[in-house]
Design a protein around this motif. Structure first.
Motif, PDB file in Angstrom:
ATOM      1  N   TRP A 119       0.823  -1.209   0.000  1.00 56.77           N
ATOM      2  CA  TRP A 119       0.000   0.000   0.000  1.00 56.77           C
ATOM      3  C   TRP A 119       0.859   1.262   0.000  1.00 56.77           C
ATOM      4  O   TRP A 119       0.407   2.303  -0.452  1.00 56.77           O
ATOM      5  N   GLY A 120       2.070   1.180   0.521  1.00 55.14           N
ATOM      6  CA  GLY A 120       2.958   2.336   0.551  1.00 55.14           C
ATOM      7  C   GLY A 120       3.020   3.053   1.877  1.00 55.14           C
ATOM      8  O   GLY A 120       3.394   4.235   1.930  1.00 55.14           O
ATOM      9  N   PHE A 121       2.684   2.361   2.957  1.00 53.10           N
ATOM     10  CA  PHE A 121       2.757   3.009   4.271  1.00 53.10           C
ATOM     11  C   PHE A 121       4.178   3.454   4.596  1.00 53.10           C
ATOM     12  O   PHE A 121       4.382   4.501   5.214  1.00 53.10           O
ATOM     13  N   HIS A 122       5.160   2.643   4.201  1.00 50.50           N
ATOM     14  CA  HIS A 122       6.543   3.013   4.504  1.00 50.50           C
ATOM     15  C   HIS A 122       6.931   4.311   3.792  1.00 50.50           C
ATOM     16  O   HIS A 122       7.650   5.148   4.343  1.00 50.50           O
ATOM     17  N   THR A 123       6.445   4.485   2.565  1.00 52.31           N
ATOM     18  CA  THR A 123       6.721   5.723   1.830  1.00 52.31           C
ATOM     19  C   THR A 123       6.090   6.916   2.524  1.00 52.31           C
ATOM     20  O   THR A 123       6.720   7.966   2.698  1.00 52.31           O
ATOM     21  N   ASP A 149      11.264   0.533   4.906  1.00 50.06           N
ATOM     22  CA  ASP A 149      10.452  -0.682   4.903  1.00 50.06           C
ATOM     23  C   ASP A 149       9.480  -0.613   6.071  1.00 50.06           C
ATOM     24  O   ASP A 149       9.818  -0.088   7.146  1.00 50.06           O
ATOM     25  N   SER A 150       8.287  -1.139   5.874  1.00 50.12           N
ATOM     26  CA  SER A 150       7.294  -1.147   6.958  1.00 50.12           C
ATOM     27  C   SER A 150       7.705  -2.037   8.117  1.00 50.12           C
ATOM     28  O   SER A 150       7.164  -1.894   9.228  1.00 50.12           O
ATOM     29  N   ALA A 151       8.651  -2.925   7.894  1.00 48.66           N
ATOM     30  CA  ALA A 151       9.165  -3.750   8.994  1.00 48.66           C
ATOM     31  C   ALA A 151       9.782  -2.890  10.088  1.00 48.66           C
ATOM     32  O   ALA A 151       9.857  -3.305  11.254  1.00 48.66           O
ATOM     33  N   ASP A 152      10.221  -1.671   9.732  1.00 53.25           N
ATOM     34  CA  ASP A 152      10.814  -0.779  10.731  1.00 53.25           C
ATOM     35  C   ASP A 152       9.811  -0.373  11.814  1.00 53.25           C
ATOM     36  O   ASP A 152      10.214   0.048  12.903  1.00 53.25           O
ATOM     37  N   LEU A 153       8.518  -0.483  11.510  1.00 49.49           N
ATOM     38  CA  LEU A 153       7.506  -0.167  12.515  1.00 49.49           C
ATOM     39  C   LEU A 153       7.586  -1.092  13.715  1.00 49.49           C
ATOM     40  O   LEU A 153       7.092  -0.770  14.801  1.00 49.49           O
ATOM     41  N   ALA A 172      10.576  -2.219  14.753  1.00 51.71           N
ATOM     42  CA  ALA A 172      11.987  -2.149  15.170  1.00 51.71           C
ATOM     43  C   ALA A 172      12.344  -0.714  15.537  1.00 51.71           C
ATOM     44  O   ALA A 172      12.041  -0.255  16.628  1.00 51.71           O
ATOM     45  N   THR A 173      12.964   0.001  14.600  1.00 52.94           N
ATOM     46  CA  THR A 173      13.491   1.338  14.902  1.00 52.94           C
ATOM     47  C   THR A 173      12.450   2.455  14.816  1.00 52.94           C
ATOM     48  O   THR A 173      12.732   3.582  15.205  1.00 52.94           O
ATOM     49  N   ALA A 174      11.267   2.160  14.279  1.00 54.53           N
ATOM     50  CA  ALA A 174      10.250   3.206  14.106  1.00 54.53           C
ATOM     51  C   ALA A 174       8.981   2.890  14.894  1.00 54.53           C
ATOM     52  O   ALA A 174       7.873   3.249  14.479  1.00 54.53           O
ATOM     53  N   ARG A 175       9.150   2.264  16.042  1.00 58.46           N
ATOM     54  CA  ARG A 175       7.972   1.935  16.856  1.00 58.46           C
ATOM     55  C   ARG A 175       7.231   3.182  17.343  1.00 58.46           C
ATOM     56  O   ARG A 175       6.052   3.115  17.688  1.00 58.46           O
ATOM     57  N   HIS A 176       7.942   4.304  17.377  1.00 55.68           N
ATOM     58  CA  HIS A 176       7.308   5.528  17.858  1.00 55.68           C
ATOM     59  C   HIS A 176       6.204   6.015  16.919  1.00 55.68           C
ATOM     60  O   HIS A 176       5.408   6.879  17.289  1.00 55.68           O
ATOM     61  N   LEU A 177       6.124   5.459  15.717  1.00 57.34           N
ATOM     62  CA  LEU A 177       5.131   5.897  14.741  1.00 57.34           C
ATOM     63  C   LEU A 177       3.854   5.075  14.773  1.00 57.34           C
ATOM     64  O   LEU A 177       2.872   5.446  14.120  1.00 57.34           O
ATOM     65  N   VAL A 178       3.845   3.970  15.498  1.00 56.36           N
ATOM     66  CA  VAL A 178       2.731   3.038  15.391  1.00 56.36           C
ATOM     67  C   VAL A 178       2.182   2.655  16.760  1.00 56.36           C
ATOM     68  O   VAL A 178       2.933   2.552  17.734  1.00 56.36           O
ATOM     69  N   GLN A 179       0.880   2.486  16.810  1.00 55.55           N
ATOM     70  CA  GLN A 179       0.202   1.866  17.938  1.00 55.55           C
ATOM     71  C   GLN A 179      -0.382   0.551  17.428  1.00 55.55           C
ATOM     72  O   GLN A 179      -1.155   0.526  16.468  1.00 55.55           O
TER      73      GLN A 179
END
Length: 324
Positions: free
Chosen positions: A176-180, A186-190, A192-199
């Motif tokens: 879908w392009g969420f990572h963009t 990559d959305s896998a970062d949600l 790992a290193t980008a947990r602050h962006l996701v609930q």
């Protein structure tokens, strides 16, 4: 206005709990818009007039962080989590409530990320997520971490954990392009290193099983008394707190409830993104087809229309460039 104490309202049943919810909102969130309280009444199946005509005035929203402070439950279950024998799936010592074959168990999924831009919504934590979250909380507590730290660690490790569930979720997010949109490689970062962006969350925060089997939407959570209470007291609270995030429903069962919450004015339609499949293993072949070039015939029991419609709407709204 005279507000009853909790002791006074315990015998008041459902109406007493509504008074408590109303009093809590009046004391802690005096500027909360009235629609939130109206929604709580309607989700309980009560007429608005039964709760009185006085509504909380609207105005600027106050910031509050429920998840990182709500540690009562894990404190109650800490001794079980840290016992010599680690708790198992559907451990009877973790049973929170039960009615008519519906069993609700504890697992530490209380943490709410106040900075989240997206909220990934499942149905309820499954057995893998339950075990992984409990084991991580156990590790953290035995290592001397606080209950708040244990809750956060458990949520990070347990949420949408296990394979192929997490991979199926990441595949769809990337397609879908969420990572963009979020500026990630990559959305896998949600996870790992980008947990602050996701609930990461579920409509039913704590693991629910029906006759010792996974809960798959039956009985209807908006009608069953235990499940409706769980939905109202936890997920709706997250909606009220995460005012700046968009909610991504995973699967038609989740989307049905989110649509119900839109009708009840708990959620605004522009805050809900629908069309994704639930990332369970049963949907792997469907997801692999949907994210592919689709040269093969449409697989059994696969309807590409909701997926394609949701993806197109997301990309048109959130991405500057939209590919077919």
């Amino acid at each position: 206005m005279v507000v009853k104490t909790e002791k006074q309202t315990q015998r008041g049943g459902m109406f007493g709990r509504l008074l408590l919810a109303r009093a809590a909102m009046a004391n802690q969130m005096p500027n909360l818009e009235p629609t939130a309280f109206v929604a709580r009444i309607e989700l309980y199946g009560m007429d608005r007039s039964a709760a009185g005509s006085r509504m909380i005035p609207s105005g600027p929203r106050r910031e509050w962080n429920l998840g990182t402070m709500k540690t009562t439950l894990i404190e109650n279950y800490a001794q079980i989590l840290c016992a010599p024998q680690a708790p198992t799936v559907r451990d009877p010592h973790l049973l929170m409530d039960a009615k008519d074959g519906v069993n609700i168990y504890y697992a530490p999924f209380e943490y709410i990320n106040p900075s989240a831009r997206i909220v990934l919504v499942g149905i309820t934590p499954g057995p893998t997520q339950m075990v992984n979250a409990n084991n991580e909380a156990r590790r953290a507590l035995l290592a001397g971490q606080s209950t708040a730290e244990a809750i956060r660690a458990a949520k990070n490790v347990g949420a949408f954990s296990g394979e192929p569930l997490r991979s199926n979720l990441i595949k769809q997010l990337n397609h879908w392009g969420f990572h963009t949109w979020l500026g990630l490689p990559d959305s896998a970062d949600l996870f790992a290193t980008a947990r602050h962006l996701v609930q990461t969350t579920s409509l039913l925060r704590y693991p629910v099983f029906v006759n010792d089997d996974d809960y798959r939407g039956i009985p209807d959570m908006t009608k069953h008394p235990l499940l409706r209470k769980l939905l109202l007291e936890n997920f709706v609270a997250e909606v009220e707190e995460l005012q700046d995030a968009v909610f991504v429903g995973l699967g038609p069962s989740v989307q049905k409830v989110l649509s119900n919450l839109i009708q009840q004015r708990v959620l605004k339609p522009e805050r809900v993104i629908g069309g994704m499949l639930h990332p369970s293993g049963n949907c792997t072949y469907r997801i692999n087809y949907l994210i592919s070039e689709r040269m093969a015939p449409v697989p059994h029991a696969t309807n590409p229309v909701p997926y394609d419609h949701g993806r197109r709407a997301f990309r048109e709204r959130f991405l500057l460039t939209c590919s077919p």
